[in-house]
Design a protein around this motif. Structure first.
Motif, PDB file in Angstrom:
ATOM      1  N   THR A  12      30.157 -27.045 -29.968  1.00 31.92           N
ATOM      2  CA  THR A  12      30.864 -27.243 -31.234  1.00 31.92           C
ATOM      3  C   THR A  12      32.207 -26.540 -31.255  1.00 31.92           C
ATOM      4  N   GLU A  13      32.402 -25.524 -30.427  1.00 36.65           N
ATOM      5  CA  GLU A  13      33.669 -24.804 -30.430  1.00 36.65           C
ATOM      6  C   GLU A  13      34.766 -25.547 -29.677  1.00 36.65           C
ATOM      7  N   TRP A  14      34.409 -26.512 -28.846  1.00 31.92           N
ATOM      8  CA  TRP A  14      35.409 -27.308 -28.155  1.00 31.92           C
ATOM      9  C   TRP A  14      35.990 -28.373 -29.077  1.00 31.92           C
ATOM     10  N   ALA A  15      35.156 -28.915 -29.925  1.00 34.24           N
ATOM     11  CA  ALA A  15      35.557 -30.055 -30.754  1.00 34.24           C
ATOM     12  C   ALA A  15      36.746 -29.689 -31.639  1.00 34.24           C
ATOM     13  N   GLY A  16      37.717 -30.602 -31.697  1.00 33.54           N
ATOM     14  CA  GLY A  16      38.874 -30.398 -32.557  1.00 33.54           C
ATOM     15  C   GLY A  16      40.007 -29.642 -31.903  1.00 33.54           C
ATOM     16  N   GLN A  17      39.774 -29.068 -30.736  1.00 36.17           N
ATOM     17  CA  GLN A  17      40.858 -28.362 -30.064  1.00 36.17           C
ATOM     18  C   GLN A  17      41.810 -29.368 -29.415  1.00 36.17           C
ATOM     19  N   VAL A  18      43.038 -28.915 -29.220  1.00 32.27           N
ATOM     20  CA  VAL A  18      44.061 -29.729 -28.573  1.00 32.27           C
ATOM     21  C   VAL A  18      44.466 -29.047 -27.276  1.00 32.27           C
ATOM     22  N   ALA A  63      35.181 -35.196 -22.781  1.00 27.84           N
ATOM     23  CA  ALA A  63      33.737 -35.352 -22.988  1.00 27.84           C
ATOM     24  C   ALA A  63      33.202 -34.338 -23.987  1.00 27.84           C
ATOM     25  N   LYS A  64      33.899 -33.222 -24.144  1.00 24.72           N
ATOM     26  CA  LYS A  64      33.490 -32.191 -25.087  1.00 24.72           C
ATOM     27  C   LYS A  64      34.172 -32.325 -26.440  1.00 24.72           C
ATOM     28  N   GLY A  65      34.964 -33.369 -26.608  1.00 23.38           N
ATOM     29  CA  GLY A  65      35.606 -33.606 -27.891  1.00 23.38           C
ATOM     30  C   GLY A  65      36.980 -33.007 -28.031  1.00 23.38           C
ATOM     31  N   VAL A  66      37.531 -32.484 -26.946  1.00 22.70           N
ATOM     32  CA  VAL A  66      38.891 -31.945 -26.984  1.00 22.70           C
ATOM     33  C   VAL A  66      39.889 -33.098 -26.941  1.00 22.70           C
ATOM     34  N   LYS A  67      40.918 -33.026 -27.769  1.00 21.11           N
ATOM     35  CA  LYS A  67      42.013 -33.991 -27.717  1.00 21.11           C
ATOM     36  C   LYS A  67      43.015 -33.513 -26.668  1.00 21.11           C
ATOM     37  N   VAL A  68      43.285 -34.349 -25.678  1.00 18.08           N
ATOM     38  CA  VAL A  68      44.075 -33.930 -24.517  1.00 18.08           C
ATOM     39  C   VAL A  68      45.367 -34.727 -24.419  1.00 18.08           C
ATOM     40  N   ALA A  69      46.463 -34.003 -24.230  1.00 22.60           N
ATOM     41  CA  ALA A  69      47.742 -34.622 -23.904  1.00 22.60           C
ATOM     42  C   ALA A  69      48.023 -34.356 -22.435  1.00 22.60           C
ATOM     43  N   GLY A  70      48.278 -35.419 -21.681  1.00 24.53           N
ATOM     44  CA  GLY A  70      48.582 -35.289 -20.265  1.00 24.53           C
ATOM     45  C   GLY A  70      50.062 -35.423 -20.012  1.00 24.53           C
ATOM     46  N   VAL A 102      48.865 -27.245 -29.921  1.00 25.83           N
ATOM     47  CA  VAL A 102      48.036 -26.998 -28.746  1.00 25.83           C
ATOM     48  C   VAL A 102      47.316 -25.648 -28.854  1.00 25.83           C
ATOM     49  N   SER A 103      46.067 -25.621 -28.404  1.00 21.96           N
ATOM     50  CA  SER A 103      45.312 -24.364 -28.333  1.00 21.96           C
ATOM     51  C   SER A 103      44.838 -24.062 -26.917  1.00 21.96           C
ATOM     52  N   LEU A 104      44.932 -25.049 -26.026  1.00 21.06           N
ATOM     53  CA  LEU A 104      44.545 -24.879 -24.624  1.00 21.06           C
ATOM     54  C   LEU A 104      45.639 -25.477 -23.746  1.00 21.06           C
ATOM     55  N   SER A 115      37.270 -21.223 -21.740  1.00 23.96           N
ATOM     56  CA  SER A 115      36.193 -21.080 -22.710  1.00 23.96           C
ATOM     57  C   SER A 115      36.003 -19.632 -23.164  1.00 23.96           C
ATOM     58  N   GLU A 116      35.223 -19.466 -24.218  1.00 22.62           N
ATOM     59  CA  GLU A 116      34.904 -18.139 -24.731  1.00 22.62           C
ATOM     60  C   GLU A 116      33.950 -17.380 -23.811  1.00 22.62           C
ATOM     61  N   ALA A 117      33.385 -18.063 -22.818  1.00 27.90           N
ATOM     62  CA  ALA A 117      32.562 -17.366 -21.825  1.00 27.90           C
ATOM     63  C   ALA A 117      33.389 -16.340 -21.060  1.00 27.90           C
ATOM     64  N   SER A 118      34.706 -16.548 -21.006  1.00 29.99           N
ATOM     65  CA  SER A 118      35.620 -15.597 -20.358  1.00 29.99           C
ATOM     66  C   SER A 118      36.474 -14.883 -21.403  1.00 29.99           C
ATOM     67  N   GLY A 119      35.938 -14.703 -22.597  1.00 27.51           N
ATOM     68  CA  GLY A 119      36.716 -14.211 -23.728  1.00 27.51           C
ATOM     69  C   GLY A 119      37.318 -12.835 -23.572  1.00 27.51           C
TER      70      GLY A 119
END
Length: 252
Positions: A4-10, A30-37, A77-79, A230-234
């Motif tokens: 759920t934390e991936w969804a909505g991120q850009v 696939a995780k719901g992130v909106k991606v600009a290439g 953008v957040s990522l 990810s927050e796994a490496s927070g």
């Protein structure tokens, strides 16, 4: 990071048309992130969750315009992942031409900086964000057979850029890390080898000096990048994560 934390991120992914970029884009969307290439490849097309933004990352103005498009179409953008890169000719230092030297550094180093700068202009006020820059084993190890000097210098500088950015922006809630991929199956490697059919001989030396005794597929580099996003490496920032099958740790 929970799903759920991936969804909505850009996310912005430079070099999204390359082998590593495509693999990462697939995992993010696939995780719901909106991606600009951001890529110069004309073959890159919009898709579900993906916005193609034709961009020469070696131009600060082009990168600035690209982020204005991302703001308008997807949001701030957040990522950010900086895959975009080009190799340099495996020539003696005596034969390196000024135009090639400058162009490689413009794309690999300056392009990484311009993207970090634009992303940080959005991330720092929001007090959140994660950036992953892409270096290479050539950023800290010499390569006797193919002395691609401009490429190596640019990738070494990306490591330095990562640490200095991390030291400035951490207090603003933004993390900046770096992945150094080892040799992997990609169009860039095939170009150095001469052709895709020449890779058995080309990769033989790499396998012999790699504890895992194989050459990676480009898609395998998406995992370390996803971890650092990810927050796994927070609690990680300013770090270099090497994904090379152990090659840099083995004396042969």
């Amino acid at each position: 990071m929970p799903e759920t934390e991936w969804a909505g991120q850009v996310a912005v992914v430079t070099g999204a048309g390359g082998a590593m970029g495509q693999a990462l884009v697939a995992q993010l969307t696939a995780k719901g992130v909106k991606v600009a290439g951001l890529d110069r490849a004309e073959s890159l097309k919009d898709a579900d969750g993906f916005l193609a933004v034709p961009t020469d990352v070696g131009s600060a103005e082009a990168v600035r315009d690209a982020y204005a498009t991302v703001d308008r179409e997807l949001g701030p953008v957040s990522l950010l992942v900086n895959f975009a890169a080009m190799n340099s000719s495996p020539e003696s230092v005596l034969d390196m031409q000024p135009d090639e030297w400058t162009r490689v550094l413009d794309v690999n180093l300056n392009g990484t900086f311009w993207n970090c700068q634009e992303a940080l202009r959005r991330m720092m006020p929001a007090r959140k964000g994660s950036i992953v820059n892409i270096s290479s084993l050539n950023g800290f190890m010499g390569r006797r057979q193919f002395p691609t000097h401009a490429y190596a210098v640019s990738k070494s500088a990306v490591i330095g850029l990562t640490t200095t950015l991390a030291s400035e922006v951490g207090k603003h809630g933004v993390r900046v890390n770096c992945v150094a991929p080892g040799l992997h199956k990609s169009p860039m490697a095939f170009a150095v080898a001469g052709s895709e059919t020449a890779t058995d001989e080309f990769f033989a030396g790499a396998r012999e000096s790699t504890p895992l005794d194989r050459v990676a597929d480009a898609a395998e580099m998406a995992g370390p990048v996803m971890f650092l996003l990810s927050e796994a490496s927070g609690y990680m920032t300013g770090q270099l994560l090497v994904s090379d099958g152990g090659r840099s740790t083995w004396y042969v």
